[in-house]
Scaffold this active site. Structure first.
Site, mmCIF file in Angstrom:
data_model
loop_
_atom_site.group_PDB
_atom_site.id
_atom_site.type_symbol
_atom_site.label_atom_id
_atom_site.label_comp_id
_atom_site.label_asym_id
_atom_site.label_seq_id
_atom_site.Cartn_x
_atom_site.Cartn_y
_atom_site.Cartn_z
ATOM 1 N N GLU A 128 -6.600 4.407 8.057
ATOM 2 C CA GLU A 128 -6.448 5.842 7.787
ATOM 3 C C GLU A 128 -7.713 6.408 7.140
ATOM 4 O O GLU A 128 -8.093 7.549 7.402
ATOM 5 C CB GLU A 128 -5.213 6.072 6.889
ATOM 6 N N LYS B 76 0.082 4.283 -0.262
ATOM 7 C CA LYS B 76 -0.572 5.458 0.342
ATOM 8 C C LYS B 76 -0.353 6.697 -0.545
ATOM 9 O O LYS B 76 -0.264 6.555 -1.758
ATOM 10 C CB LYS B 76 -0.060 5.675 1.763
ATOM 11 N N HIS C 257 -9.235 0.778 5.108
ATOM 12 C CA HIS C 257 -7.949 1.025 5.774
ATOM 13 C C HIS C 257 -8.171 1.964 6.969
ATOM 14 O O HIS C 257 -8.995 2.877 6.904
ATOM 15 C CB HIS C 257 -6.956 1.636 4.784
ATOM 16 N N GLU D 48 -5.207 -5.345 10.652
ATOM 17 C CA GLU D 48 -4.189 -4.324 10.855
ATOM 18 C C GLU D 48 -4.448 -3.593 12.175
ATOM 19 O O GLU D 48 -5.223 -2.631 12.207
ATOM 20 C CB GLU D 48 -4.232 -3.306 9.711
ATOM 21 N N SER E 225 3.688 -2.510 10.318
ATOM 22 C CA SER E 225 5.143 -2.494 10.481
ATOM 23 C C SER E 225 5.816 -3.822 10.145
ATOM 24 O O SER E 225 6.770 -4.222 10.810
ATOM 25 C CB SER E 225 5.510 -2.027 11.906
ATOM 26 N N ASN F 231 0.863 -1.183 0.000
ATOM 27 C CA ASN F 231 0.000 0.000 0.000
ATOM 28 C C ASN F 231 0.897 1.230 0.000
ATOM 29 O O ASN F 231 1.498 1.560 1.017
ATOM 30 C CB ASN F 231 -0.888 -0.034 1.251
ATOM 31 N N GLY G 87 2.573 1.957 10.792
ATOM 32 C CA GLY G 87 3.491 3.085 10.623
ATOM 33 C C GLY G 87 4.173 3.501 11.912
ATOM 34 O O GLY G 87 4.801 4.556 11.972
HETATM 35 C C1 PEP Z 1 -0.597 -0.108 6.196
HETATM 36 O O1 PEP Z 1 -0.745 1.084 6.101
HETATM 37 O O2 PEP Z 1 -1.437 -0.886 5.707
HETATM 38 C C2 PEP Z 1 0.585 -0.592 6.897
HETATM 39 C C3 PEP Z 1 0.585 -1.823 7.317
HETATM 40 O O3 PEP Z 1 1.603 0.300 7.089
HETATM 41 P P1 PEP Z 1 3.055 0.000 7.724
HETATM 42 O O4 PEP Z 1 3.551 -1.279 7.088
HETATM 43 O O5 PEP Z 1 3.894 1.183 7.359
HETATM 44 O O6 PEP Z 1 2.855 -0.140 9.189
#
Ligand code: PEP
Length: 249
Positions: A96, A11, A94, A166, A212, A9, A172
């Protein structure tokens, strides 16, 4: 056998030249695993990415879409618009989007319906916040998110659905759920599906972990029996790191 999937992703990162550069770098990497590989560039670069990867084993997918087919929804993009440029998979829900754009279980249910009505595959994201986990409510929160957005669907719809757990506190932040925390939640999600749709459906749905994931931790997380892949944010922006994760199966 469930599909292994690793989806990047991107973003709101990478303009057009940067997108072309990253794709060039991705194509220099060697895949040694059986994972399906996907990348989700921003809307403006989907067509270019799709064209560049048309003959390659990397699927270009969208980060979001609107539930309506068309109309007075300034700034939005519909499933049929995505399909018209070859996009067949969309990430929905997601954290966000939920946090910054007020996406709710109800609006997400409509988006899921619109994607499925257009024969698209959905990567449906959900996960608890840190306060939920601290209060011991993570399973109830996750169960509610899945039930509210997906449990109006018939069993057949799950052929086109991939789930992505998630935990918001791990996105992040550099903080990852331990492989055991991921496995426990994935097993709970699969049981939730089994209780409603039966074991055949539950055993066939790929459940990705996101939060992460990096080259250093991917192998251990992917070794868990109910973790079928990853949704990758930050580490998807570097071709070597992304393929180290793709090859962690
Ligand atoms: C995400 O935004 O779906 C995600 C898992 O981000 P990150 O790997 O940076 O934590």
């Amino acid at each position: 056998m469930r599909k292994h999937i690793v989806a990047g992703n991107w973003k709101m990162n990478n303009d057009l030249p940067q997108t072309e550069l990253l794709i060039t770098d991705l194509l220099k990497q060697n895949q040694t695993s059986d994972a399906e590989v996907m990348i989700a560039p921003t809307f403006t670069n989907l067509w270019q990415a799709f064209e560049s990867l048309r003959q390659e084993p990397i699927e270009v997918i969208a980060q979001n879409m609107h539930f309506a087919e068309n109309g007075a929804y300034t700034g939005e993009v519909s499933a049929s618009m995505l399909k018209s440029i070859g996009i067949k998979t969309v990430i929905l829900g997601h954290s966000e989007r939920r946090a910054y754009y007020n996406e709710t279980d109800e609006s997400l249910a409509k988006k899921v319906d619109a994607a499925l009505a257009n024969d698209m595959r959905v990567i449906f994201c959900f996960g608890e916040e840190l306060a939920d986990r601290k209060a011991g409510n993570e399973e109830a929160v996750v169960e509610g998110q899945i039930k509210n957005a997906l449990f109006h669907l018939g069993a057949d719809a799950f052929k086109s659905i991939v789930l992505a757990y998630e935990p918001v506190w791990a996105i992040g932040t550099g903080e990852t759920a331990s492989p055991e925390q991921a496995q426990d939640m994935h097993a709970f999600i699969r049981k939730t599906l089994a209780d409603k749709y039966g074991n055949d459906v539950a055993d066939s749905v790929s459940i990705l972990y996101g939060g992460s994931v990096k080259p250093a931790n991917a192998k251990e997380i992917f070794s868990k029996p109910d973790v079928d892949g990853g949704l990758i944010g930050g580490a998807a922006l570097k071709a070597e790191d992304f393929y180290a994760i793709v090859n962690a199966f």
